[in-house]
Motif scaffolding. Structure first.
Motif, PDB file in Angstrom:
ATOM      1  N   HIS A 169     -20.907  30.998  15.615  1.00  0.00           N
ATOM      2  CA  HIS A 169     -21.542  32.304  15.474  1.00  0.00           C
ATOM      3  C   HIS A 169     -23.035  32.091  15.282  1.00  0.00           C
ATOM      4  O   HIS A 169     -23.486  30.999  14.901  1.00  0.00           O
ATOM      5  CB  HIS A 169     -20.959  33.095  14.294  1.00  0.00           C
ATOM      6  N   CYS A 191     -20.291  38.492  16.739  1.00  0.00           N
ATOM      7  CA  CYS A 191     -18.899  38.063  16.835  1.00  0.00           C
ATOM      8  C   CYS A 191     -18.770  36.569  16.569  1.00  0.00           C
ATOM      9  O   CYS A 191     -19.701  35.795  16.823  1.00  0.00           O
ATOM     10  CB  CYS A 191     -18.320  38.411  18.197  1.00  0.00           C
ATOM     11  N   THR A 212      -9.208  36.989  18.840  1.00  0.00           N
ATOM     12  CA  THR A 212      -9.699  35.618  19.004  1.00  0.00           C
ATOM     13  C   THR A 212      -8.727  34.783  19.838  1.00  0.00           C
ATOM     14  O   THR A 212      -9.133  34.084  20.769  1.00  0.00           O
ATOM     15  CB  THR A 212      -9.893  34.955  17.623  1.00  0.00           C
TER      16      THR A 212
END
Length: 572
Positions: free
Chosen positions: A47, A53, A383
């Motif tokens: 990140h 995100c 994810t």
């Protein structure tokens, strides 16, 4: 105007590989990549520093795409690997780890870089000749009349990424779906220049993986359709549905003031003029017996209502990504203007229906000949779904590459250790003329060959993440993993059951040695034999084209970096 600050001279960095900062950065990148490699690879969370995100992955495309580095040497390496991945989709970590291994092993040799590069190119040619020969013991032929090898290939890709969070049942289910989707994209009627179709992935997040399915044709999400209402669509005399595909906006606001000034007569409304033109297009579509109108952009509500009243189904906001598969599937030519309609621009469909998955409703376009299909891909979290999507796209691309060149390589580290065994055997029996042609001594050649082999073996060692022992047998040159915490025994065969790829078992009277680390005395190796085993359901395979390319890219990139004598940076 004079400069506020004096222009700085460029910064010259000589022999960049001898700098501690470069060595430390290269070692850090190598460690990140090695720890991510294989089915037991450790996941990485990526990140930026200001939020956004979070990406949880162990895939090279995601890792290298999110990592930023200020070191020019590392930028060359990552750009080279990313280019390889963009062409082959697979073996990105293999390529990057091997490249780091080549750099690390070659720069520690007391041999001039120019000589190292010449010798390593010769070693690469020996590897490529061996991989392309029928006698190669780590190569498997892929028979498309049977699914056994294809299942092994797809399953190996799906199980290599732990962030997908798949159990055995889910892996088996997705393997079947990916193969089924690929078969849909193969044309039934083979032409001289046959072109494979396309599999469009439809996201359904928050559902079980086993809810995933494959359907022929395309799914277009259309929330306004209700399941209780059957579709009444106009059909032609041959019972097909004529289709029209518009790539132009049909919203009625085609005049953009930013594009210039428009002169309009007094009392003329631009909006009404545009709407009248759209309705004229609608009348022409009805007259031509079109049953389905698809628009990439927005369609005016009045036009949609008119078409509906005349038995024509109108779908807008299809999006750019669906235009190519829609045109391929229906045979429609995208219409780029509302001022002219050619009779040859229409296509056709076999049928239409409504499908529902989770809380989503889709219009299912069913073609006459299936070369386009939809993979409804489900996973429990966003994810895991993102990672699974990348894996399924890789599997599809690998199957396409394998169709062009129906070969695969043994996985689980066995190809790397086999090639290392082969190179050790070949390099110990070269004629004197080879050293003369390369303008090197036998000692120099052996040093580079040993570094080449240790680099290959370092990739195999990267598959183990639990500090267990790693062996290679002296007969086939395959890789064997001893479980961590195993007791000391007199026979290794008591601890290992199968090699890394699954081709060989411990039933034979094999002899093993430890895989070397970064140093050690040269190993004398006989020529590795071809395994006598057959393809089994549990065989681990790698893409032949991707791995061969990765081997070449890794060495060429390492040689390029080893040959760097200066880095010149602009300081302004």
């Amino acid at each position: 105007m004079s400069r506020l600050e004096a222009k700085k001279p460029p910064l010259f960095i000589s022999e960049p590989l001898t700098r501690d900062a470069v060595s430390q950065s290269l070692s850090l990148l190598s460690g990140i990549l090695k720890s991510s490699y294989g089915p037991a690879g450790r996941l990485k969370q990526l990140h930026n520093g200001v939020g956004g995100c979070v990406c949880t992955t162990s895939q090279s495309s995601a890792l290298l795409g999110h990592l930023s580095t200020s070191q020019p040497v590392l930028r060359v390496l990552t750009a080279s690997v990313q280019n390889h991945v963009s062409r082959f989709s697979d073996c990105g970590l293999f390529t990057a780890i091997l490249c780091c291994g080549f750099i690390e092993n070659f720069r520690s040799l007391n041999v001039a870089p120019f000589t190292v590069i010449k010798i390593s190119k010769h070693l690469l040619s020996l590897c490529m000749d061996h991989l392309k020969s029928e006698a190669c013991g780590c190569r498997v032929s892929v028979d498309f009349s049977s699914v056994e090898t294809l299942v092994c290939l797809v399953r190996s890709i799906l199980t290599s990424k732990p962030a997908c969070m798949l159990n055995k049942t889910e892996v088996d289910h997705l393997t079947t779906l990916v193969l089924k989707a690929f078969i849909f994209t193969v044309p039934c009627h083979v032409e001289t220049n046959a072109v494979l179709g396309k599999c469009v992935i439809v996201p359904v997040k928050g559902r079980r993986v086993v809810d995933s399915s494959v359907l022929p044709g395309l799914l277009i999400e259309t929330p306004e359709f209700q399941l209780a209402k059957p579709l009444a669509v106009k059909r032609t005399g041959s019972n097909t549905i004529k289709t029209a595909l518009f790539s132009v906006s049909m919203s009625g606001d085609g005049f953009n003031p930013e594009e210039g000034t428009i002169a309009v007569h007094h009392g003329v409304s631009l909006e009404m003029s545009e709407l009248n033109q759209l309705l004229n297009v609608g009348k022409q579509l009805v007259k031509d017996e079109v049953g389905l109108v698809l628009c990439q952009k927005v369609m005016h509500p009045s036009l949609k209502q008119y078409l509906k009243e005349n038995g024509v189904l109108a779908v807008d906001r299809a999006g750019l990504s669906l235009m190519e598969p829609l045109g391929r599937m229906t045979g429609s030519q995208p219409i780029a203007s509302i001022h002219s309609l050619s009779p040859g621009c229409y296509g056709s469909l076999k049928d239409l229906c409504i499908e529902s998955f989770a809380s989503k409703h889709f219009l299912h376009l069913i073609p006459e000949d299936t070369v386009i299909c939809s993979l409804i891909l489900c996973n429990r979290s966003e994810t895991a779904w993102d990672e699974l999507k990348r894996v399924c796209e890789t599997a599809e691309h690998v199957l396409q590459l394998t169709m062009k060149e129906p070969l695969a390589l043994l996985g689980g580290g066995c190809t790397e250790t086999h090639l290392a065994s082969y190179i050790r055997h070949k390099s110990s029996s070269l004629p004197a003329s080879t050293y003369e042609d390369l303008d090197c001594s036998q000692t120099q050649y052996q040093l580079v060959a040993d570094g080449f082999c240790r680099s290959l073996e370092s990739v195999a060692r990267s598959l183990s993440h639990d500090d267990g022992e790693i062996l290679t047998d002296m007969v086939y040159g395959h890789c064997w993993f001893v479980p961590s915490g195993s007791p000391c025994v007199s026979k290794w065969s008591d601890l290992v059951s199968k090699c890394g790829c699954g081709m060989n078992g411990n039933t034979e009277n094999l002899s093993w040695r430890f895989l070397q680390g970064q140093s050690g005395s040269p190993v004398v190796q006989d020529c590795p034999k071809e395994p006598s085993g057959k393809v089994t359901d549990l065989l681990t395979l790698d893409c032949f084209a991707a791995k061969c390319s990765g081997l070449q890219v890794a060495l060429e990139t390492a040689n390029l970096i080893l040959d760097l004598s200066y880095i010149i940076e602009d300081q302004n």
